[in-house]
Design a protein around this motif. Structure first.
Motif, PDB file in Angstrom:
ATOM      1  N   ALA A 103       0.832  -1.203   0.000  1.00  0.00           N
ATOM      2  CA  ALA A 103       0.000   0.000   0.000  1.00  0.00           C
ATOM      3  C   ALA A 103       0.866   1.252   0.000  1.00  0.00           C
ATOM      4  N   LEU A 104       1.890   1.270   0.830  1.00  0.00           N
ATOM      5  CA  LEU A 104       2.772   2.432   0.916  1.00  0.00           C
ATOM      6  C   LEU A 104       3.564   2.620  -0.377  1.00  0.00           C
ATOM      7  N   SER A 105       3.943   1.510  -1.006  1.00  0.00           N
ATOM      8  CA  SER A 105       4.705   1.616  -2.261  1.00  0.00           C
ATOM      9  C   SER A 105       3.884   2.266  -3.362  1.00  0.00           C
ATOM     10  N   GLN A 106       2.562   2.208  -3.222  1.00  0.00           N
ATOM     11  CA  GLN A 106       1.659   2.812  -4.203  1.00  0.00           C
ATOM     12  C   GLN A 106       1.078   4.142  -3.692  1.00  0.00           C
ATOM     13  N   ASP A 107       1.711   4.690  -2.651  1.00  0.00           N
ATOM     14  CA  ASP A 107       1.364   6.005  -2.112  1.00  0.00           C
ATOM     15  C   ASP A 107      -0.019   6.044  -1.472  1.00  0.00           C
ATOM     16  N   ALA A 122       6.679  -6.334  12.796  1.00  0.00           N
ATOM     17  CA  ALA A 122       6.254  -6.861  11.494  1.00  0.00           C
ATOM     18  C   ALA A 122       6.061  -5.733  10.486  1.00  0.00           C
ATOM     19  N   TYR A 123       5.518  -4.603  10.947  1.00  0.00           N
ATOM     20  CA  TYR A 123       5.422  -3.436  10.058  1.00  0.00           C
ATOM     21  C   TYR A 123       6.823  -2.922   9.729  1.00  0.00           C
ATOM     22  N   SER A 142       9.522   0.583   4.097  1.00  0.00           N
ATOM     23  CA  SER A 142      10.759   1.346   3.916  1.00  0.00           C
ATOM     24  C   SER A 142      10.612   2.796   4.358  1.00  0.00           C
ATOM     25  N   SER A 143       9.390   3.243   4.576  1.00  0.00           N
ATOM     26  CA  SER A 143       9.152   4.619   5.008  1.00  0.00           C
ATOM     27  C   SER A 143       7.944   4.662   5.934  1.00  0.00           C
ATOM     28  N   GLU A 200      13.492  10.451  14.667  1.00  0.00           N
ATOM     29  CA  GLU A 200      12.616  11.269  13.826  1.00  0.00           C
ATOM     30  C   GLU A 200      11.273  10.587  13.614  1.00  0.00           C
ATOM     31  N   VAL A 201      11.285   9.300  13.314  1.00  0.00           N
ATOM     32  CA  VAL A 201      10.033   8.566  13.114  1.00  0.00           C
ATOM     33  C   VAL A 201       9.222   8.548  14.405  1.00  0.00           C
ATOM     34  N   ALA A 202       9.894   8.351  15.534  1.00  0.00           N
ATOM     35  CA  ALA A 202       9.199   8.327  16.823  1.00  0.00           C
ATOM     36  C   ALA A 202       8.506   9.652  17.102  1.00  0.00           C
TER      37      ALA A 202
END
Length: 314
Positions: free
Chosen positions: A175-179, A208-209, A214-215, A258-260
């Motif tokens: 899903a993320l790879s397809q924005d 697992a996520y 990757s982002s 940064e993600v946190a």
């Protein structure tokens, strides 16, 4: 970026706010992480002493996030009435609002919503491009019909349908790879909570996520204790905050600081118009994923507007 002062250990500390929360080095509290206690038939998290904490409003680019998961509910008539209520509702400006109708009604909702601020989510997707997968819905189809989000890892998909962590991670990655934005659900069963395994279970689901994606730019994490979904039971604000804080700490240690800081962690589990404001006051609760109450337009609007409970404590 706003700056306020607070007292930590008797000393005044300048605290900077950027995005969702303050950004100063967080002390490692692993040694003081509270243990889970089982007291008769009621299980609750032990309180954690963390000193004075400021609560940040949604400053900078960060926004409160409220999703409505309509699940397998509704008809053309009832959904038409619900959309009409949402069209007439006054919603606070600094909130991302997303509703997830059953897939067969997404087109109806998309075409009848006049409030362009309300975005659409699907409730499920396949792990890759469409094809010979009877009954499944592809990410490409979700985007084609005008939805920008998908709910993944919901407890009903995990524990009724039987989806495992790795399968859910694959869905999220594609899903993320397809924005397509992902509302990534995690949460523990009652027996897991009673066994003191809440952190373990949530971290396993998070991993697992993390192993698959990757982002994290378009991920919102929804912590939903399974024992609180549709039961009328809700975690206390302190219980929810402790798990949200632990999830954020896991992201900091295992993904990046940064993600946190940037990832929104929302709470789900019998959220309603009566309890949302108290929950919203907690520092690490960045919004809600709402089930039954999202089927009532006026009440859902009240939950969206609970963002006003977020205040900067000087």
């Amino acid at each position: 970026m706003a700056v306020v002062s607070t007292s930590v250990g008797g000393a005044n500390v300048a605290v900077q706010f950027s995005g969702l929360r303050k950004s100063f080095p967080k002390l490692d509290n692993s040694s003081s992480r509270s243990l889970f206690l089982k007291v008769e038939s009621h299980v609750r998290l032990a309180s954690t002493s963390k000193g004075c904490r400021a609560v940040a409003t949604m400053l900078g680019s960060g926004k409160f996030f409220v999703g409505g998961n309509w699940k397998c509910n509704g008809s053309k008539e009832s959904i038409g009435k619900l959309v009409s209520e949402l069209n007439n509702a006054t919603l606070e400006a600094d909130v991302d609002v997303v509703v997830a109708p059953p897939f067969v009604y997404i087109d109806q909702v998309k075409n009848s919503l006049v409030n362009s601020r309300i975005q659409i989510a699907a409730q499920n997707c396949w792990t890759g491009k469409g094809g010979a997968f009877t009954g499944e819905i592809s990410v490409e189809q979700i985007k084609d019909i005008g939805a920008g989000w998908v709910v993944l890892g919901h407890s009903e998909r995990r524990h009724i349908i039987g989806e495992d962590d790795q399968f859910i991670g694959k869905k999220a990655a594609y899903a993320l790879s397809q924005d397509l934005g992902v509302i990534a659900c995690i949460g523990e069963l009652l027996e897991e909570r009673e066994a003191g395994r809440t952190f373990e279970v949530c971290f396993q689901q998070l991993k697992a996520y993390a192993d698959a994606v990757s982002s994290w730019d378009k991920i919102v994490i929804a912590y939903e204790p399974v024992w609180a979904i549709g039961t009328g039971k809700v975690a206390t604000p302190e219980q929810a905050q402790e798990v949200h804080d632990a999830v954020r700490d896991w992201l900091r240690k295992n993904v990046s600081t940064e993600v946190a800081s940037k990832t929104r962690i929302i709470y789900g589990g019998s959220v309603n118009g009566g309890n949302s404001s108290e929950l919203a006051k907690q520092e690490d609760i960045d919004g809600f994923l709402v089930g039954g109450a999202s089927l009532k337009g006026v009440e859902f609007a009240a939950i969206v507007n609970s963002v006003t409970a977020k205040k900067v404590a000087a």
